[in-house]
Motif scaffolding. Structure first.
Motif, PDB file in Angstrom:
ATOM      1  N   LEU A 193      -7.931   2.050   1.131  1.00 38.40           N
ATOM      2  CA  LEU A 193      -6.892   1.149   1.635  1.00 38.40           C
ATOM      3  C   LEU A 193      -7.214  -0.287   1.230  1.00 38.40           C
ATOM      4  CD1 LEU A 193      -4.346   1.241   3.281  1.00 38.40           C
ATOM      5  CD2 LEU A 193      -5.696   0.798   5.321  1.00 38.40           C
ATOM      6  N   PHE A 194      -8.473  -0.652   1.419  1.00 38.18           N
ATOM      7  CA  PHE A 194      -8.924  -2.006   1.111  1.00 38.18           C
ATOM      8  C   PHE A 194      -8.613  -2.356  -0.335  1.00 38.18           C
ATOM      9  CE2 PHE A 194     -12.216  -5.157   0.102  1.00 38.18           C
ATOM     10  CZ  PHE A 194     -12.138  -5.993   1.197  1.00 38.18           C
ATOM     11  N   ASN A 195      -8.804  -1.374  -1.243  1.00 34.94           N
ATOM     12  CA  ASN A 195      -8.569  -1.637  -2.660  1.00 34.94           C
ATOM     13  C   ASN A 195      -7.091  -1.588  -3.020  1.00 34.94           C
ATOM     14  OD1 ASN A 195     -11.281  -1.876  -3.154  1.00 34.94           O
ATOM     15  ND2 ASN A 195     -11.544   0.314  -3.534  1.00 34.94           N
ATOM     16  N   ALA A 196      -6.352  -0.716  -2.333  1.00 39.54           N
ATOM     17  CA  ALA A 196      -4.971  -0.499  -2.750  1.00 39.54           C
ATOM     18  C   ALA A 196      -4.038  -1.605  -2.275  1.00 39.54           C
ATOM     19  CB  ALA A 196      -4.498   0.841  -2.222  1.00 39.54           C
ATOM     20  N   VAL A 197      -4.351  -2.168  -1.108  1.00 37.20           N
ATOM     21  CA  VAL A 197      -3.409  -3.080  -0.474  1.00 37.20           C
ATOM     22  C   VAL A 197      -2.970  -4.253  -1.366  1.00 37.20           C
ATOM     23  CG1 VAL A 197      -3.354  -4.830   1.314  1.00 37.20           C
ATOM     24  CG2 VAL A 197      -3.774  -2.474   1.915  1.00 37.20           C
ATOM     25  N   PRO A 198      -3.896  -4.973  -1.998  1.00 36.49           N
ATOM     26  CA  PRO A 198      -3.437  -6.121  -2.788  1.00 36.49           C
ATOM     27  C   PRO A 198      -2.486  -5.718  -3.914  1.00 36.49           C
ATOM     28  CG  PRO A 198      -5.842  -5.988  -2.799  1.00 36.49           C
ATOM     29  CD  PRO A 198      -5.352  -4.862  -1.995  1.00 36.49           C
ATOM     30  N   VAL A 199      -2.779  -4.589  -4.570  1.00 35.19           N
ATOM     31  CA  VAL A 199      -1.940  -4.154  -5.694  1.00 35.19           C
ATOM     32  C   VAL A 199      -0.545  -3.796  -5.211  1.00 35.19           C
ATOM     33  CG1 VAL A 199      -1.799  -2.557  -7.608  1.00 35.19           C
ATOM     34  CG2 VAL A 199      -4.024  -3.286  -6.775  1.00 35.19           C
ATOM     35  N   LEU A 200      -0.494  -3.013  -4.115  1.00 35.69           N
ATOM     36  CA  LEU A 200       0.802  -2.591  -3.588  1.00 35.69           C
ATOM     37  C   LEU A 200       1.640  -3.795  -3.192  1.00 35.69           C
ATOM     38  CD1 LEU A 200      -0.184   0.503  -1.451  1.00 35.69           C
ATOM     39  CD2 LEU A 200       1.014   0.443  -3.633  1.00 35.69           C
ATOM     40  N   ALA A 201       1.003  -4.735  -2.500  1.00 33.61           N
ATOM     41  CA  ALA A 201       1.753  -5.893  -2.016  1.00 33.61           C
ATOM     42  C   ALA A 201       2.256  -6.716  -3.180  1.00 33.61           C
ATOM     43  CB  ALA A 201       0.854  -6.741  -1.113  1.00 33.61           C
ATOM     44  N   LEU A 202       1.430  -6.870  -4.203  1.00 33.28           N
ATOM     45  CA  LEU A 202       1.854  -7.647  -5.366  1.00 33.28           C
ATOM     46  C   LEU A 202       3.026  -6.944  -6.041  1.00 33.28           C
ATOM     47  CD1 LEU A 202       1.320 -10.105  -7.090  1.00 33.28           C
ATOM     48  CD2 LEU A 202      -0.199  -8.743  -8.492  1.00 33.28           C
ATOM     49  N   ALA A 203       2.946  -5.613  -6.126  1.00 31.75           N
ATOM     50  CA  ALA A 203       4.041  -4.859  -6.735  1.00 31.75           C
ATOM     51  C   ALA A 203       5.336  -5.099  -5.974  1.00 31.75           C
ATOM     52  CB  ALA A 203       3.697  -3.375  -6.739  1.00 31.75           C
ATOM     53  N   ALA A 204       5.257  -5.128  -4.644  1.00 27.47           N
ATOM     54  CA  ALA A 204       6.464  -5.340  -3.834  1.00 27.47           C
ATOM     55  C   ALA A 204       7.106  -6.680  -4.145  1.00 27.47           C
ATOM     56  CB  ALA A 204       6.114  -5.249  -2.361  1.00 27.47           C
ATOM     57  N   VAL A 205       6.309  -7.749  -4.182  1.00 24.08           N
ATOM     58  CA  VAL A 205       6.957  -9.043  -4.423  1.00 24.08           C
ATOM     59  C   VAL A 205       7.423  -9.181  -5.860  1.00 24.08           C
ATOM     60  CG1 VAL A 205       6.084 -10.502  -2.591  1.00 24.08           C
ATOM     61  CG2 VAL A 205       4.712 -10.158  -4.604  1.00 24.08           C
ATOM     62  N   LEU A 206       6.703  -8.545  -6.791  1.00 26.00           N
ATOM     63  CA  LEU A 206       7.164  -8.621  -8.176  1.00 26.00           C
ATOM     64  C   LEU A 206       8.510  -7.912  -8.324  1.00 26.00           C
ATOM     65  CD1 LEU A 206       3.878  -8.093 -10.190  1.00 26.00           C
ATOM     66  CD2 LEU A 206       5.239 -10.156 -10.067  1.00 26.00           C
ATOM     67  N   THR A 207       8.670  -6.790  -7.605  1.00 28.20           N
ATOM     68  CA  THR A 207       9.948  -6.096  -7.609  1.00 28.20           C
ATOM     69  C   THR A 207      11.042  -6.984  -7.043  1.00 28.20           C
ATOM     70  OG1 THR A 207       8.625  -4.169  -7.108  1.00 28.20           O
ATOM     71  CG2 THR A 207      10.998  -3.891  -7.080  1.00 28.20           C
ATOM     72  N   SER A 208      10.713  -7.686  -5.982  1.00 24.50           N
ATOM     73  CA  SER A 208      11.718  -8.557  -5.381  1.00 24.50           C
ATOM     74  C   SER A 208      12.155  -9.623  -6.380  1.00 24.50           C
ATOM     75  CB  SER A 208      11.174  -9.196  -4.105  1.00 24.50           C
ATOM     76  OG  SER A 208      10.267 -10.213  -4.423  1.00 24.50           O
ATOM     77  N   GLY A 209      11.253 -10.024  -7.275  1.00 23.92           N
ATOM     78  CA  GLY A 209      11.626 -10.995  -8.308  1.00 23.92           C
ATOM     79  C   GLY A 209      12.718 -10.468  -9.218  1.00 23.92           C
ATOM     80  N   LEU A 210      12.696  -9.147  -9.459  1.00 24.68           N
ATOM     81  CA  LEU A 210      13.705  -8.564 -10.349  1.00 24.68           C
ATOM     82  C   LEU A 210      15.107  -8.650  -9.759  1.00 24.68           C
ATOM     83  CD1 LEU A 210      11.906  -5.321 -11.514  1.00 24.68           C
ATOM     84  CD2 LEU A 210      12.207  -7.422 -12.785  1.00 24.68           C
ATOM     85  N   LEU A 211      15.168  -8.686  -8.414  1.00 20.86           N
ATOM     86  CA  LEU A 211      16.479  -8.651  -7.767  1.00 20.86           C
ATOM     87  C   LEU A 211      17.186 -10.005  -7.790  1.00 20.86           C
ATOM     88  CD1 LEU A 211      15.640  -6.428  -4.692  1.00 20.86           C
ATOM     89  CD2 LEU A 211      16.923  -5.795  -6.709  1.00 20.86           C
ATOM     90  N   LEU A 212      16.450 -11.053  -8.085  1.00 19.18           N
ATOM     91  CA  LEU A 212      17.069 -12.385  -8.073  1.00 19.18           C
ATOM     92  C   LEU A 212      18.149 -12.468  -9.152  1.00 19.18           C
ATOM     93  CD1 LEU A 212      14.050 -14.825  -7.757  1.00 19.18           C
ATOM     94  CD2 LEU A 212      15.734 -14.260  -6.036  1.00 19.18           C
TER      95      LEU A 212
END
Lengths: 396, 323, 153, 129
Positions: free
Chosen positions: B76-95
């Motif tokens: 979990l400790f390792n996965a969290v930063p990657v997952l969260a970054l992926a989420a905001v990067l995806t949100s960038g696509l929606l702009l």
């Protein structure tokens, strides 16, 4: 939700500018109990004083603390002067007092900034520290150094003021005098700041007396305890008029107000000194040996009452020097204030007494308690660090 | 051809590369403004006027030792930063930052994307919570609890606030909402209260002063990020920057009429409007002290949420009288 | 309150218990009492003479005895109470019943000079580091610390 | 006193258009005051060898040693002294300058040099002969 756990704050923690160690028993966001451990900053000064001459001691004691260096120096100098039976000339007394007040300004501005930083108000911190440069430059001009001014000596002060310097000092003081009310005003009107300091860290008057608090902490609880009035020194009392600032708020806001108003009072004192500076010498000759005797010398440092006990045995080295810096006097009341407070209020409550841990911890020499080597080279230190963390289960 | 286009979207514009470059630039602007507000200079030496400083910081952190506490929940400790970054990067696509015509419904612009956007922007908060919880450290756990408390206090005002421009425009699609206000700029001031609430909520979402309660350096060392170091911390920091960009772009779309005029003018509008929001965010950071978590909860439920509700009622009334 | 007033009050309230009362310079007084009378003296100072403030406690090694000096303050006067104890089993009564603020000072004296404070609830080391050996008190005269000279090549 | 939201805003925006207060230290340097207590410098021609500076130095940073002893023509003994200053230990208090009894000019003085940082501790052992 009665589950409590222990939160360590220190010896290394961003809220602490110097090492000390708190153990907070917390229940969620509330502090149930607080415990304190000192001694991470020991330099063995009291023991060291016994092995040095008085002249060396005055510079050693100056380095008890960087911020109240002049207060320590003044306190030791006047105590030894009392034992020697000499009196500094009036001009020396006035300059001694001037240095103390300049140092008070510098310390209070520093404190205002730190208090701002502790509640996350970094803009406030930057502005106060920028303005503090003005008083630092004045101190540097007068003494030749920004900290550890080295102005006091037995029988007076070491450097005189000339006309040009008096003019610059008056200009600098006028600039600061115009600026200080802004901070006082800001501290009382900025909503987020008021939310963080009003009603926080309550110390009722009776508790302040009972727990022997000192300095602005006790004056903000409505006690008019000020060494400048109680035990006048350096011209206070008869030569130099001054006012004591007290406030009945008993909280951190009151401490901000007391310190800001104290700065205004200090500007008046300094202007009086510079306008009425007597002519003449600034120091008298002092003997190197001090006759046998003992005395207690007190000074109102920026953080509160500073007391030195000096015992002379007739030689050129003291028999016992005891230093009690104001911070130690304020720790019991800090622990009282912390109990029942919010976790988030720890930094500001601690900062509100303006703790100076190097002042507090100066008594023991840390010798080789681990046995063996006294000087650790880089490799040994690194190995020790790795070993230390491995024992705690952290793989390097 | 389509595949190439998707790859271009994802990796170059408005995806990874653009967001990375622009978010470091925004961080530079934020730091520079904050410094100038405080009478300082801010970054100076890396690149022209310190422009490359955020990138240099990122590279430096990437190169630093990465420590995982032995008692932490490692996956979990390792996965969290990657997952969260992926989420905001995806949100960038929606702009809506390209010549999206409102007529075409595509993968990055569809009815209801406003809700997806809001949720994608909320994901990092949960990531912060998980990060703090997985660290198994005292400071990080307290930070994690505070993250959740903070979330409950700003999320409702945030959603209510973004609802009012949507209700006004009568659409759940960002491009259409922006288009509505481009055609009727006179209705923009109606949403002013919602805009203020959304700005404050965004500030809280980004955990910046006065709402950086979970991080609170002087109390909790680094809050949720106490145990993070090296690469993962670099990702978290990049994440906050990207979140600031997409958050600002989101608010600019909803409250400042989006980015009209095709690729080049639209791009310039995007830069101008996001920087305007960043200026407001920096100014808020410069003039406030950190408030306590209980004060934050009080503040948002007694001021922010009612204000947003009031706004919604006002919008509905105005809408009723619309021709 | 003048020096004479303080003297008379002390002599009336502590009859026969004053070993020595000196007034070496302006606003400084020293009062020597026996170990057993320490708490009584402190109570008189607080209740009858208005010394509301305890400045600090100094521990001192006189050579053949250990002593503690309690520095009290009020407006216009600093009065120091001296109490001595034998070296073999040094102990003094606690005064936190009268001055609650004395707790840290007493712990410090216990650390540095090794006077056991009878009745103190918590005598853990305050200033000495963890792992400091028992029975070694840095401010005693027989404890010497020799610094190694730093050599610069 | 009433609370004012954003009480600091005007001040903060004013500073946006002011020159920053920061000094770019290694590139720009402030002038130091004339009284600055910098590095102690000794003039062996003036030293009378009383060793007062060595005795009073709180940091034990001064060593004075006799170099030579010559007899001038009129029968006076002229001694020459050298001095070692360990600048790494020096506390810059200026006690050595103050105590120096050499007349008409002091043999040890503090100059205005303050940037004492060095990679090698040996570079801070300064010998005046």
């Amino acid at each position: 939700m009665s589950e409590t756990f222990v939160l360590p704050v220190g010896p290394q923690h961003p809220a602490l500018k110097e090492p000390t160690s708190f153990r907070f028993k917390v229940d969620g966001e509330y502090i149930v109990d607080a415990d304190l451990r000192l001694g991470y900053n020991h330099r063995g000064m009291e023991k060291g004083c016994e092995a040095r001459t008085y002249v060396q001691d005055i510079y050693l004691l100056e380095r008890v603390c960087g911020i109240c260096s002049n207060a320590h120096m003044t306190c030791f100098a006047q105590g030894v002067e009392r034992l020697m039976g000499i009196e500094p000339p009036p001009r020396g007394v006035f300059i001694r007092c001037l240095m103390g007040e300049l140092e008070r300004i510098h310390s209070h501005l520093l404190w205002l900034g730190v208090a701002g930083h502790e509640i996350g108000f970094d803009t406030f911190f930057m502005y106060t520290w920028r303005d503090r440069e003005v008083v630092m430059d004045l101190l540097e001009m007068v003494s030749g150094n920004r900290v550890n001014y080295g102005m006091q000596t037995f029988g007076g002060v070491r450097r005189d003021l000339d006309g040009m310097q008096i003019k610059t000092l008056l200009e600098g003081i006028a600039a600061l005098k115009a600026r200080t009310p802004y901070y006082l005003n800001l501290g009382a009107t900025e909503p987020t700041m008021v939310a963080r300091i009003a009603g926080v860290g309550k110390l009722p008057r009776e508790k302040a007396i009972e727990l022997t608090a000192a300095g602005p902490t006790t004056r903000a609880s409505g006690v008019d305890f000020d060494v400048r009035k109680d035990d006048p020194y350096a011209g206070f009392g008869d030569l130099i008029p001054f006012t004591i600032v007290t406030d009945n708020g008993c909280d951190v806001l009151a401490r901000v107000v007391v310190r800001a108003k104290e700065m205004m009072a200090s500007y008046d004192i300094m202007e009086f000194i510079l306008r009425n500076l007597p002519a003449g010498e600034v120091r008298t000759k002092a003997p190197r040996k001090v006759p046998e005797g003992e005395t207690v010398s007190r000074v109102e440092a920026q953080r509160g009452e500073l007391i030195h006990y000096i015992r002379a045995n007739g030689t050129d080295k003291p028999d016992r020097v005891k230093v009690r810096a104001p911070t130690l006097a304020n720790w019991p009341s800090t622990l009282y204030m912390l109990r029942g407070a919010y976790l988030a209020d720890i930094p500001i409550i601690m900062a509100a007494i303006d703790p100076c841990l190097s002042c507090t911890d100066r008594m023991a020499v840390i010798s080789d308690v681990r046995g063996g080597e006294k000087v650790w080279d880089w490799e040994t230190l690194r190995q020790y660090g790795i070993e230390f963390h491995r024992r705690r289960g952290i793989r390097p | 051809m389509d595949l190439l286009k998707v790859a271009l979207y994802l990796l170059v514009y408005p995806g990874l590369l653009f967001l990375f470059v622009y978010s470091t630039f925004v961080e530079w602007v934020d730091r520079k403004l904050y410094a100038r507000f405080q009478h300082r200079r801010g970054p100076l030496y890396t690149g022209r006027a310190g422009l490359l400083q955020p990138i240099a910081d990122f590279v430096k952190l990437m190169a630093k030792e990465d420590i995982v506490p032995s008692s932490a929940d490692k996956p979990l400790f390792n996965a969290v930063p990657v997952l969260a970054l992926a989420a905001v990067l995806t949100s960038g696509l929606l702009l809506p930052v390209w010549h999206f015509t409102t007529g075409i419904v595509s993968a990055t612009s569809f009815p209801g994307d406003i809700i997806v956007m809001a949720y994608l922007l909320s994901l990092p908060t949960f990531a912060y919570f998980l990060a703090g919880w997985a660290s198994a450290s005292m400071y990080a756990s307290i930070g994690a609890v505070r993250v959740l408390t903070l979330l409950f206090s700003y999320e409702v005002p945030m959603f209510l606030a973004i609802l009012s421009p949507a209700v006004m425009a009568g659409s759940w699609r960002m491009a259409e909402i922006a288009r509505f206000y481009q055609l009727h700029p006179g209705y923009l001031p109606v949403n002013i209260i919602a805009f203020a609430v959304a700005i404050l909520a965004l500030q809280a979402k980004l955990e910046r002063l006065p709402f950086d309660i979970p991080e609170a350096e002087t109390e909790l060392v680094g809050g949720t990020f106490t145990e993070y170091s090296g690469r993962k911390l670099a990702l978290f920091r990049l994440l906050t920057d990207v979140q600031m960009v997409t958050g600002a772009g989101f608010l600019a779309t909803l409250f400042l009429a989006g980015f009209p005029g095709g690729l080049v003018p639209g791009f310039l509008w995007f830069i101008a409007k996001t920087l305007f929001i960043v200026l407001i965010l920096s100014a808020i950071r410069a003039v406030t002290a950190r408030i306590r978590i209980d004060q934050m909860v009080n503040f948002s439920w007694s001021y922010l949420a009612p204000a947003a509700l009031l706004q919604l009622v006002a919008v509905i009334i105005v809408k009723g009288y619309l021709p | 309150m003048t020096v004479d007033n303080i003297k008379t009050t002390l002599e009336q309230s502590l009859p026969g218990k004053i070993i020595e009362l000196t007034h070496p310079s302006a606003r400084v007084m020293f009062l020597h009492v026996a170990k057993a009378d320490l708490v009584a003296a402190c109570t008189v100072l607080r209740d009858q003479l208005g010394f509301y403030h305890l400045s600090t406690i100094t521990g001192r090694d006189t050579g053949d005895k250990l002593e503690a000096l309690y520095h009290f303050a009020r407006s216009g006067m600093t009065l120091t109470v001296r109490a001595q104890t034998e070296r073999s089993r040094p102990s003094l009564p606690t005064i936190i019943g009268v001055y609650p603020g004395a707790t840290f000072y007493e712990r410090e004296v216990h650390d540095m000079v090794g006077i056991v404070i009878d009745g103190h609830p918590d005598l853990r080391p305050l200033v000495l580091p963890e792992g400091w050996p028992d029975g070694i008190h840095p401010l005693r005269k027989d404890w010497q610390y020799n610094r190694e000279e730093g050599v610069i090549k | 006193m009433s609370l004012r939201l954003g009480a600091m805003l005007p001040e903060v925006f004013r500073h946006l258009f002011k020159r920053p207060a920061t000094v770019l230290y290694p590139f720009e340097k402030n002038t130091v005051p004339a009284r600055l207590r910098g590095r102690p410098v000794m003039d062996p021609d003036k030293c009378i060898g009383c060793r007062m500076c060595e005795r009073d130095c709180p940091a034990e940073a001064i060593e004075v040693t006799q170099e030579s002893e010559t007899r001038t023509d009129d029968g006076k003994v002229k001694r020459r002294f050298s001095m070692v200053v360990y600048v790494d230990r020096c506390a810059h208090c200026g006690q050595c300058e103050e105590i120096c009894p050499a007349k008409p000019d002091k043999a040890i003085k503090l100059n205005e040099f303050f940037e004492e940082a060095a990679f090698d501790r040996g570079a801070l052992k300064i010998v005046y002969k």
